[in-house]
Design an enzyme around this catalytic site. Structure first.
Site, PDB file in Angstrom:
ATOM      1  N   ASP A 288      14.443 115.548  51.551  1.00 19.36           N
ATOM      2  CA  ASP A 288      13.719 116.673  50.965  1.00 19.36           C
ATOM      3  C   ASP A 288      12.564 117.126  51.867  1.00 19.36           C
ATOM      4  OD1 ASP A 288      13.044 118.548  49.084  1.00 19.36           O
ATOM      5  OD2 ASP A 288      12.547 117.120  47.493  1.00 19.36           O
ATOM      6  N   ASP A 347      13.467 124.762  42.603  1.00 20.96           N
ATOM      7  CA  ASP A 347      13.690 123.808  41.512  1.00 20.96           C
ATOM      8  C   ASP A 347      13.860 124.508  40.178  1.00 20.96           C
ATOM      9  OD1 ASP A 347      12.964 122.059  43.519  1.00 20.96           O
ATOM     10  OD2 ASP A 347      11.689 120.847  42.209  1.00 20.96           O
TER      11      ASP A 347
HETATM   12  C1  9PG Z   1      10.133 115.629  44.361  1.00 17.87           C
HETATM   13  C2  9PG Z   1      10.749 116.991  44.134  1.00 17.87           C
HETATM   14  C3  9PG Z   1      12.227 116.914  43.704  1.00 17.87           C
HETATM   15  C4  9PG Z   1      12.835 118.306  43.701  1.00 17.87           C
HETATM   16  C5  9PG Z   1      12.641 118.949  45.069  1.00 17.87           C
HETATM   17  C6  9PG Z   1      11.150 119.019  45.382  1.00 17.87           C
HETATM   18  O1  9PG Z   1       6.694 124.566  45.739  1.00 17.87           O
HETATM   19  N1  9PG Z   1       6.570 123.675  44.918  1.00 17.87           N
HETATM   20  O2  9PG Z   1       5.592 123.610  44.167  1.00 17.87           O
HETATM   21  C7  9PG Z   1       7.577 122.660  44.820  1.00 17.87           C
HETATM   22  C8  9PG Z   1       7.587 121.812  43.732  1.00 17.87           C
HETATM   23  C9  9PG Z   1       8.564 120.829  43.629  1.00 17.87           C
HETATM   24  C10 9PG Z   1       9.516 120.704  44.605  1.00 17.87           C
HETATM   25  C11 9PG Z   1       9.508 121.549  45.678  1.00 17.87           C
HETATM   26  C12 9PG Z   1       8.529 122.542  45.811  1.00 17.87           C
HETATM   27  O3  9PG Z   1      10.488 119.775  44.401  1.00 17.87           O
HETATM   28  O4  9PG Z   1      13.212 120.212  45.140  1.00 17.87           O
HETATM   29  O5  9PG Z   1      14.217 118.233  43.401  1.00 17.87           O
HETATM   30  O6  9PG Z   1      12.956 116.057  44.551  1.00 17.87           O
HETATM   31  O7  9PG Z   1      10.615 117.694  45.362  1.00 17.87           O
HETATM   32  O8  9PG Z   1       8.792 115.730  44.717  1.00 17.87           O
END
Ligand code: 9PG
Length: 443
Positions: A288, A347
């Site tokens: 990720d 997400d």
């Molecule tokens: C774990 C998560 C999960 C999730 C991923 C990723 O931009 N944002 O605020 C944002 C929030 C959450 C995020 C990505 C970006 O989630 O997609 O499935 O694994 O990390 O921390």
């Protein structure tokens, strides 16, 4: 930017498809009078869009891919990068009178599809050519998964994992892989050091395997917390080094560093982390925030950031045997050929609308929009991951989210505490995790 085309259009019926840089970047088709979705903060731009581009909503802008339907029946023009090794051109389209003026800053091919019945089918035709030019040999069927994230978020415990492993077994759910997400580690970077909510990653994998299922785990291999042991001990492994560390975003309440994918020591460390997890029994990896592996400013100035990114991904692959590899937060087109499945959307969440109104931010509405906009990639580049089904009663508009997965879900995952599912939630989970399609959604 160099002009590459001029295309007369019918403004009332024309459409422009914009492809965003990474998993969480908005990707959809607009009317020519619409204002395309742009980041509403610098924080979101770094985390969810191309980190180096400040693009106005007065022009259309695609990262490696943009397509225009002239709206007069003459066909669809697809402007796209030639292959995944060179997929960094930005493509800009501006309406001047009744003409779209298209320009780009790197290699782009133009495909003029006069026969395509829709934007989707023109994009699918382009994707077939892009996939074969990028060396994609075929698509590997995804396992069905259960993921801890959308129930427990960063406070997941070992007891939560055990509870759900048992509940999946008791309910005889057709789940192949049980995947631990973010929250088990002490700090990003220190992947083998466990938070006090966890005793042993090895024993969790053993427990999962004792139910005849496979163990999966999440990592953000190119992101490092500044207060991690890794950053403290090896400041020179971070992009920019100790003196000029590159800002790789802000999340989890911190400013983040990027691991330098051109640094041999850093890459040896990643090999050690992944091969240890693999030895402990994990054979499904969700990698990720990997956009951070393509940040500008690698240690060797003569290395192209995308070459560095691609070699970083190959390094990970080399450490995990034939484990299933899922990309997330990843530059989309540069990753083609390097992962088995890809998150193609922001997400999902319990809420329908993004809290700050930014179309890259967690919420089922934006996840469905971009997951739909990238449906043509499924079965051509990889298996599309539309994000997990969440089906418990507290999910807003859960029927709509389930419909999206029914129509556009390649990798099928569940992310509820099983004990919280009501009859509808359990029945829908059973239905949607029954099969994981590899055939393209768009022909
Ligand atoms: C774990 C998560 C999960 C999730 C991923 C990723 O931009 N944002 O605020 C944002 C929030 C959450 C995020 C990505 C970006 O989630 O997609 O499935 O694994 O990390 O921390």
């Amino acid at each position: 930017m160099k002009q590459i085309d001029e295309l007369p259009i019918s403004p009332s019926s024309a459409g422009v498809y914009e492809h965003g840089w990474q998993s969480w970047s908005p990707s959809t088709t607009y009317g020519v009078g619409d204002r395309p979705h742009r980041p509403l903060s610098d924080r979101n731009r770094m985390l969810c869009y191309h980190p180096d581009r400040r693009t106005s909503a007065d022009v259309f802008w695609g990262e490696g891919l943009l397509a225009i339907d002239a709206g007069d029946g003459s066909g669809i023009r697809v402007y796209g990068a030639p292959h995944s090794r060179s997929a960094k051109a930005a493509i800009r389209a501006e309406l001047v009178g009744d003409t779209m003026v298209v320009s780009s800053d790197g290699p782009v091919n133009v495909h003029f599809d006069t026969a395509a019945p829709s934007m989707d089918s023109a994009l699918a035709g382009w994707a077939d050519r892009f996939a074969s030019a990028s060396g994609v040999a075929g698509v590997r069927q995804a396992p069905t998964i259960w993921c801890s994230w959308y129930q427990y978020f960063v406070t997941v415990t070992e007891a939560d994992m055990i509870e759900n492993i048992d509940a999946i077994q008791r309910n005889d759910l057709a789940i192949d892989v049980i995947q631990l997400d973010d929250g088990y580690q002490t700090a990003h970077g220190d992947w083998l050091s466990l938070s006090d909510r966890f005793g042993s990653l090895e024993s969790i994998a053993e427990k999962i395997k004792s139910t005849d299922r496979r163990a999966g785990i999440w990592l953000a291999p190119f992101l490092v917390f500044p207060d991690s042991e890794l950053a403290q001990q090896h400041p020179d492994w971070m992009v920019g080094g100790a003196t000029a560390p590159v800002h790789a975003g802000n999340h989890w309440g911190r400013d983040l560093l990027a691991l330098d994918s051109t640094h041999p020591g850093a890459m040896e460390y990643l090999v050690e982390v992944f091969s240890t997890l693999h030895r402990w029994g994990y054979d499904f990896f969700k990698i990720d925030f990997v956009y951070a592996g393509a940040m500008q400013g690698g240690r060797y100035a003569d290395v192209d950031p995308l070459d560095a990114y691609r070699s970083g991904l190959r390094t990970i692959r080399s450490a995990i045997g034939d484990s299933y590899l899922l990309g997330c937060g990843a530059p989309i087109l540069p990753s083609v050929g390097l992962v088995d499945a890809m998150r193609v959307s922001p997400d999902t969440e319990l809420h329908y609308q993004p809290i700050d109104g930014d179309m890259s931010q967690p919420s089922s509405r934006v996840a469905a929009m971009t997951g739909r906009g990238r449906a043509f990639q499924h079965g051509r580049f990889w298996v599309n991951d539309p994000d997990c089904l969440i089906a418990r009663p507290s999910v807003e508009r859960r029927e709509d989210w389930a419909d999206h997965i029914r129509n556009f879900g390649g990798l099928r995952g569940s992310s509820d505490r099983i004990a919280d599912l009501d009859d509808w939630g359990l029945a829908t989970t059973r239905e949607l995790l029954g099969s994981s399609p590899t055939e393209p959604f768009i022909s």
